[in-house]
Design a protein around this motif. Structure first.
Motif, PDB file in Angstrom:
ATOM      1  N   PRO A   1       0.804  -1.225   0.000  1.00 22.78           N
ATOM      2  CA  PRO A   1       0.000   0.000   0.000  1.00 22.78           C
ATOM      3  C   PRO A   1       0.836   1.274   0.000  1.00 22.78           C
ATOM      4  CG  PRO A   1      -0.222  -1.173   2.086  1.00 22.78           C
ATOM      5  CD  PRO A   1       0.605  -2.022   1.193  1.00 22.78           C
ATOM      6  N   SER A   2       2.151   1.164   0.195  1.00 23.87           N
ATOM      7  CA  SER A   2       3.035   2.338   0.159  1.00 23.87           C
ATOM      8  C   SER A   2       3.543   2.637  -1.246  1.00 23.87           C
ATOM      9  CB  SER A   2       4.231   2.122   1.093  1.00 23.87           C
ATOM     10  OG  SER A   2       3.789   1.929   2.409  1.00 23.87           O
ATOM     11  N   ASP A   3       3.303   1.726  -2.187  1.00 21.52           N
ATOM     12  CA  ASP A   3       3.775   1.933  -3.562  1.00 21.52           C
ATOM     13  C   ASP A   3       3.171   3.200  -4.149  1.00 21.52           C
ATOM     14  OD1 ASP A   3       5.391  -0.264  -3.607  1.00 21.52           O
ATOM     15  OD2 ASP A   3       4.031  -1.514  -4.792  1.00 21.52           O
ATOM     16  N   GLU A   4       3.997   3.904  -4.903  1.00 19.07           N
ATOM     17  CA  GLU A   4       3.557   5.148  -5.556  1.00 19.07           C
ATOM     18  C   GLU A   4       2.561   4.877  -6.684  1.00 19.07           C
ATOM     19  OE1 GLU A   4       4.628   8.353  -4.864  1.00 19.07           O
ATOM     20  OE2 GLU A   4       5.664   7.590  -3.092  1.00 19.07           O
TER      21      GLU A   4
ATOM     22  N   LYS B   1       6.009  -0.928   6.953  1.00 19.56           N
ATOM     23  CA  LYS B   1       6.323  -0.187   5.733  1.00 19.56           C
ATOM     24  C   LYS B   1       7.039  -1.114   4.754  1.00 19.56           C
ATOM     25  CE  LYS B   1       4.753   3.687   7.303  1.00 19.56           C
ATOM     26  NZ  LYS B   1       3.388   3.964   6.962  1.00 19.56           N
ATOM     27  N   ASN B   2       6.842  -0.843   3.483  1.00 19.37           N
ATOM     28  CA  ASN B   2       7.462  -1.651   2.420  1.00 19.37           C
ATOM     29  C   ASN B   2       7.178  -3.132   2.604  1.00 19.37           C
ATOM     30  OD1 ASN B   2       8.554   0.590   1.088  1.00 19.37           O
ATOM     31  ND2 ASN B   2      10.202   0.661   2.602  1.00 19.37           N
ATOM     32  N   HIS B   3       5.951  -3.433   2.915  1.00 15.45           N
ATOM     33  CA  HIS B   3       5.506  -4.806   3.140  1.00 15.45           C
ATOM     34  C   HIS B   3       4.266  -5.030   2.276  1.00 15.45           C
ATOM     35  CE1 HIS B   3       3.721  -8.194   5.397  1.00 15.45           C
ATOM     36  NE2 HIS B   3       4.978  -8.490   5.661  1.00 15.45           N
ATOM     37  N   THR B   4       4.114  -6.232   1.735  1.00 14.86           N
ATOM     38  CA  THR B   4       2.921  -6.516   0.943  1.00 14.86           C
ATOM     39  C   THR B   4       1.783  -6.988   1.845  1.00 14.86           C
ATOM     40  OG1 THR B   4       3.659  -8.759   0.485  1.00 14.86           O
ATOM     41  CG2 THR B   4       4.193  -7.073  -1.160  1.00 14.86           C
ATOM     42  N   TYR B   5       0.583  -6.650   1.443  1.00 12.08           N
ATOM     43  CA  TYR B   5      -0.637  -7.042   2.148  1.00 12.08           C
ATOM     44  C   TYR B   5      -1.582  -7.679   1.135  1.00 12.08           C
ATOM     45  CZ  TYR B   5       0.784  -4.151   6.104  1.00 12.08           C
ATOM     46  OH  TYR B   5       1.454  -3.627   7.178  1.00 12.08           O
ATOM     47  N   LYS B   6      -2.463  -8.514   1.642  1.00 13.04           N
ATOM     48  CA  LYS B   6      -3.448  -9.178   0.793  1.00 13.04           C
ATOM     49  C   LYS B   6      -4.778  -8.434   0.932  1.00 13.04           C
ATOM     50  CE  LYS B   6      -3.068 -13.578   0.448  1.00 13.04           C
ATOM     51  NZ  LYS B   6      -3.120 -15.044   0.613  1.00 13.04           N
ATOM     52  N   PHE B   7      -5.385  -8.100  -0.198  1.00  8.75           N
ATOM     53  CA  PHE B   7      -6.674  -7.413  -0.233  1.00  8.75           C
ATOM     54  C   PHE B   7      -7.669  -8.293  -0.979  1.00  8.75           C
ATOM     55  CE2 PHE B   7      -3.356  -4.282   0.061  1.00  8.75           C
ATOM     56  CZ  PHE B   7      -3.819  -3.411   1.024  1.00  8.75           C
TER      57      PHE B   7
END
Length: 102
Positions: free
Chosen positions: A15-18, A52-58
């Motif tokens: 979610p932090s990706d630009e 931060k800089n971690h992937t999450y599942k949506f």
């Protein structure tokens, strides 16, 4: 419980990706908008995204079946994941039995 949902789509991203919108290009506009609104809303709460800089599942969910009888687990409410059969959860009983106890 008042609704059963089905998973329409599962997305893993940071979610932090630009360039979040670019990474969601394969989704329809409604799904893309729902995920982006959720990420924005969560960022503005005390929960945020802890890592931060971690992937999450949506998950993109679809309402499938209203549970107007609002069933609850038989006995004490259970913590964690609990599984019920479709027949048990939709049969109309106020208290439903966990699948492992059927």
């Amino acid at each position: 419980m008042d609704m059963l949902y089905s998973v329409m789509n599962e997305i893993v991203l940071n979610p932090s990706d630009e360039d979040l919108e670019c990474k969601l290009h394969h989704l329809d506009d409604d799904s893309k908008d729902r995920i982006l609104r959720y990420i924005h809303a969560r960022k503005t709460t005390k929960f945020g995204f802890e890592k931060k800089n971690h992937t999450y599942k949506f998950f993109v969910l679809k309402e499938e079946h209203a549970l107007s009888h609002e069933p609850r687990p038989q006995g004490r409410n259970t913590a964690g994941h609990t599984y019920y059969t479709y027949e048990e959860i939709t049969c109309g009983k106020d208290e439903v039995i966990v699948q492992s106890k059927l």
